[in-house]
Design a protein around this motif. Sequence first.
Motif, PDB file in Angstrom:
ATOM      1  N   ILE A 199      -7.724   4.954  -1.480  1.00  0.00           N
ATOM      2  CA  ILE A 199      -7.549   3.762  -0.817  1.00  0.00           C
ATOM      3  C   ILE A 199      -6.474   3.576   0.101  1.00  0.00           C
ATOM      4  CG2 ILE A 199      -7.130   1.179  -1.234  1.00  0.00           C
ATOM      5  CD1 ILE A 199      -8.765   1.621  -3.830  1.00  0.00           C
ATOM      6  N   ALA A 200      -5.374   4.211  -0.200  1.00  0.00           N
ATOM      7  CA  ALA A 200      -3.967   4.301   0.555  1.00  0.00           C
ATOM      8  C   ALA A 200      -4.118   5.472   1.790  1.00  0.00           C
ATOM      9  CB  ALA A 200      -2.902   4.540  -0.277  1.00  0.00           C
TER      10      ALA A 200
ATOM     11  N   ASP B 299      -8.195  -3.827  -2.816  1.00  0.00           N
ATOM     12  CA  ASP B 299      -9.224  -3.403  -2.004  1.00  0.00           C
ATOM     13  C   ASP B 299     -10.290  -4.343  -2.013  1.00  0.00           C
ATOM     14  OD1 ASP B 299     -10.750  -1.889  -0.088  1.00  0.00           O
ATOM     15  OD2 ASP B 299     -11.410  -0.491  -1.393  1.00  0.00           O
TER      16      ASP B 299
ATOM     17  N   SER C  76       3.039   1.616  -3.432  1.00  0.00           N
ATOM     18  CA  SER C  76       1.961   2.008  -4.409  1.00  0.00           C
ATOM     19  C   SER C  76       1.614   3.470  -4.441  1.00  0.00           C
ATOM     20  CB  SER C  76       0.852   0.957  -4.389  1.00  0.00           C
ATOM     21  OG  SER C  76       1.172  -0.145  -4.555  1.00  0.00           O
ATOM     22  N   ALA C  77       1.132   3.862  -3.024  1.00  0.00           N
ATOM     23  CA  ALA C  77       0.872   5.174  -2.939  1.00  0.00           C
ATOM     24  C   ALA C  77       2.107   6.321  -3.288  1.00  0.00           C
ATOM     25  CB  ALA C  77       0.136   5.692  -1.551  1.00  0.00           C
TER      26      ALA C  77
ATOM     27  N   GLY D  97      -6.857   5.368  -6.578  1.00  0.00           N
ATOM     28  CA  GLY D  97      -5.741   4.403  -5.628  1.00  0.00           C
ATOM     29  C   GLY D  97      -5.250   5.369  -4.247  1.00  0.00           C
TER      30      GLY D  97
ATOM     31  N   LEU E 165       0.748  -1.071  -0.143  1.00  0.00           N
ATOM     32  CA  LEU E 165       0.058  -0.033  -0.056  1.00  0.00           C
ATOM     33  C   LEU E 165       0.835   1.397  -0.071  1.00  0.00           C
ATOM     34  CD1 LEU E 165      -2.670  -0.782   2.425  1.00  0.00           C
ATOM     35  CD2 LEU E 165      -3.170  -0.487  -0.167  1.00  0.00           C
TER      36      LEU E 165
ATOM     37  N   LEU F 187      -4.398  -1.345  -6.694  1.00  0.00           N
ATOM     38  CA  LEU F 187      -5.067  -0.916  -5.354  1.00  0.00           C
ATOM     39  C   LEU F 187      -6.684  -1.189  -5.323  1.00  0.00           C
ATOM     40  CD1 LEU F 187      -2.824   2.404  -4.908  1.00  0.00           C
ATOM     41  CD2 LEU F 187      -2.935   0.482  -3.247  1.00  0.00           C
TER      42      LEU F 187
END
Length: 371
Positions: free
Chosen positions: A59-60, A330, A23-24, A56, A20, A326
């Motif tokens: 989500i992070a 989720d 990716s963020a 994305g 996470l 992401l």
Amino acid sequence: MSDLAISSPAEIGLFPRGFLRDSADYILSQQLSDGAIPWFDGGYADPWDHVEAAMGLSIAGEFAAAEKAYRWLADIQLADGSWWAAYKDGEVHNCERRESNFVAYVATGVWHHYLITGDVDFLLRYWVTVEKAVEFVLSLQTEHGEIHWAVDTDGKPKEDALITGCASIYKSLECAINIAHRLGHSRPHWLAGRTALGTALRERPQRFDRTWESKARFSMDWFYPVLTGVVSGSGARARLQKKWDEFVVAGLGCRCVNDEPWVTVAESCELTMALIAAGEMGRAAKLYRGLHRWQDKDGGYWTGYVYRDQAIWPEEKTTWTVGAMLLAADALAGLTPASGLFTSVRLLSDPAEDTERVDRLHQFELSGSQG
């Protein structure tokens, strides 16, 4: 093309350690100061993929950056509610067309961010942006239910429709209707437009690809009606099974097109979510686990892999690919309250109907007390 040493899917869990955060951080590293999220450093941003990357970030937990992304969209929205196909360095990069599914997708992103944050003020701030976008899109709907894929520079409709694009709009209309109803606005013509679009997608295949070669070679035309809720239940499972061997390469992922030896990460992520929507959780998890091999050291994911040549192609790590990773994570693991957005359909009730029901109940109670 670059050579790539492929690790075994068995060596990779559902999420690598730090997935996470890494990716963020990659998406954040590509976001510009004005909020735009281009495909990659030096590339252009388009409204659809920009929203995919912004989701994305939500989500992070990078809420400020996600909201900055939506603010950029709102600030550059045209008077008719649309956006040009692409932007770069603060300028319009492609003014040849404005695509209907690109325009509609802002509703999906705004609703997604609200589901995660619960921030009604955010919905209120972007209500006008969403409303204008949806009105533009529905102005392109024909009497048969499909929606023209774009307008040209002068605003004239490009009179044909795409299955993938219209399926994406179908989900965006669900989100837009929910935004309206959550804010107390009744939009029956949005509901009618969504119903007509779903009917066209399910029952009128002749209304799509009328003026060009069929897009059936693209995997998105196969699974997008499942991903977006146009087709569900046993029909969804049958649809996915029918072309599974045509598009899925065991141990690698989903092809972008059926006639090229090229698997792509974003399509594989979207297929993962379509599988979950169809009740195929085991298949979804297996497909998704194998995708982390495409992650680079900076947290980005390579767009695709040509397995015939055992090489990455193109040599691009697109922000929207990371956004798709992401979103699929989720959907699989329930990381946020928005985890079911692409794996289920939920329409909030119309506030006008709720008011009518309350009024009827009140009248019933009054008549009872008077009797």
